[in-house]
Design an enzyme around this catalytic site. Structure first.
Site: not given
Ligand code: PLP
Length: 393
Positions: A55, A107, A179, A204
């Protein structure tokens, strides 16, 4: 970091293949081994060879984190079990009573975490349209500690001027988090524009094959890196070793994949732009995108995501989505296969309906993640789906 010094001046694709990934010394294996150990032998109490418990640190995960840090122009990377685990950990930098300004077209899952979990711990969030960076200054409160942005935003691909927002945030002493999921470090590097932390859903583009869930955070500043290292270990949301290994393997092809995503996205965006049943195509690479100039200035390319508004009602959009054959109707993005989604019903269902409407996420809006199939097949598929939706109308 010796490895980073060695590869520091190399290009993106070279670093993606080599940083953190020297051949394994014992056997010469050219791929980083998968160290599945949870614990490590100690020569004497507290005397380790750098690893005590997985961890806190794992050699496979570390190789991936070092490589990702290099690609994002940072000094230290952290791999998490999901994008939201990365987000949760980074929000652990804040305390009860702290206020965050976030972009309004965010998001939906991040908004759900902020509003329905972290507010219960006394944090406060405001969602602000930051298209004009002056709106940040207007939204500041004495207890504002963090700016949280996405650019391009999800799903409308609105761009924010990252450099201008970072300048204002720095003057107010905020931590700026970007992000960067939609662009990947290949097309956008927010740390170079003044951000403090970059976050990814590596589910992604970084994972790239729709076969894992992961997240990451990358920083440039050493002290911030120490704080996130502490939080990562204390909160425990680290990425499983096998998934970190898959991400490391995926990084090696990130540059070629992103170039191919972009080439296909241009073909699809141009086709949609010219189609009579499509009202509004948002792709940062098209001169018709309202912020095309900003895209050209702050990004190194335009990515593989498109938002398009089709004419007609929900039934029309539904028929279209049921008619695609090469595209798959599914959530997520950034994989080799092309996906199409209906944000109002799918990806952004967790966002309150009135916020969705105010943000322009209506029944005609489609989000397209352009994959790596042949561009002609993608265009032909959308053409037949648009026809099918119209013919039966
Ligand atoms: C722009 C963005 N940030 C964060 C996330 C969250 O990521 P995760 O689904 O891997 O937890 C997503 C998920 O679709 C996203 O599109």
């Amino acid at each position: 970091m010796a490895d980073e010094d060695e590869w520091g001046r190399a290009g993106f694709a070279t670093r993606a293949i080599h940083v953190g990934q020297a051949p394994e010394p014992e056997t010469g294996a050219i791929n980083t081994p998968l160290y599945l150990a949870s614990t490590y032998a100690q020569a004497s109490p507290g005397v380790t060879r750098g690893y005590a418990y997985s961890r806190s640190g794992n050699p496979t995960r570390r190789a991936y984190e070092d490589c990702l840090a290099s690609l994002e122009a940072g000094t230290r990377g952290f791999a998490f079990a999901s994008g939201l685990a990365a987000t949760t950990t980074v929000l652990g930098l804040l305390s009860q009573g702290d206020h965050v300004v976030a972009c309004h077209d965010i998001y939906g899952g991040s908004m759900r975490l902020f509003d329905r979990v972290l507010t219960r711990f006394g944090m406060m969030f405001d969602y602000v349209d930051l298209a004009d960076p002056a709106a940040l200054t207007a939204a500041l409160r004495p207890n504002t500690r963090m700016l949280w942005i996405e650019s391009p935003t999800n799903p409308l691909l609105q761009l924010l001027d990252i450099r201008a927002l970072c300048e204002r945030a720095r003057a107010a002493g905020l931590i700026v988090v970007v992000d960067n999921t939609f662009m990947s470090p290949y097309f956008q590097r927010p740390l170079e524009l003044g951000a403090d932390v970059v976050v990814h859903s590596t589910t992604k583009y970084i994972g790239g094959h729709s076969d894992l869930v992961g997240g990451a955070a990358i920083v440039g500043d050493a002290e911030l890196g120490d704080r996130i290292a502490f939080l990562s270990n204390a909160m425990g949301g680290v990425q499983a070793t096998f998934d970190a290994w898959l991400c490391l393997r995926s990084l090696k092809t990130l540059a070629v994949r992103m170039r191919a995503h972009e080439a296909n996205a241009f073909a699809v965006a141009r086709f949609l732009d010219a189609h009579p049943d499509v009202d509004d195509v948002r792709y940062p690479g098209l001169p018709s995108h309202p912020q095309h100039a900003l895209a050209t200035a702050q990004m190194h390319g335009f990515g593989g995501m498109i938002a398009a508004r089709v004419r007609g009602d929900l039934a029309h959009a539904t028929r279209l989505l049921e008619s695609v054959r090469v595209f798959t109707l599914a959530e997520s993005l950034g994989g080799v296969e092309s996906l199409i989604a209906h944000p109002a019903i799918m990806t952004h269902a967790s966002m309150p309906a009135e916020v969705r409407r105010a943000n322009g996420i209506d029944d005609g809006l489609l989000r397209i993640s352009v994959g790596l199939e042949d561009a002609d097949d993608l265009v032909a598929d959308l053409a037949q789906a648009l026809d099918a939706a119209r013919v039966t109308a």
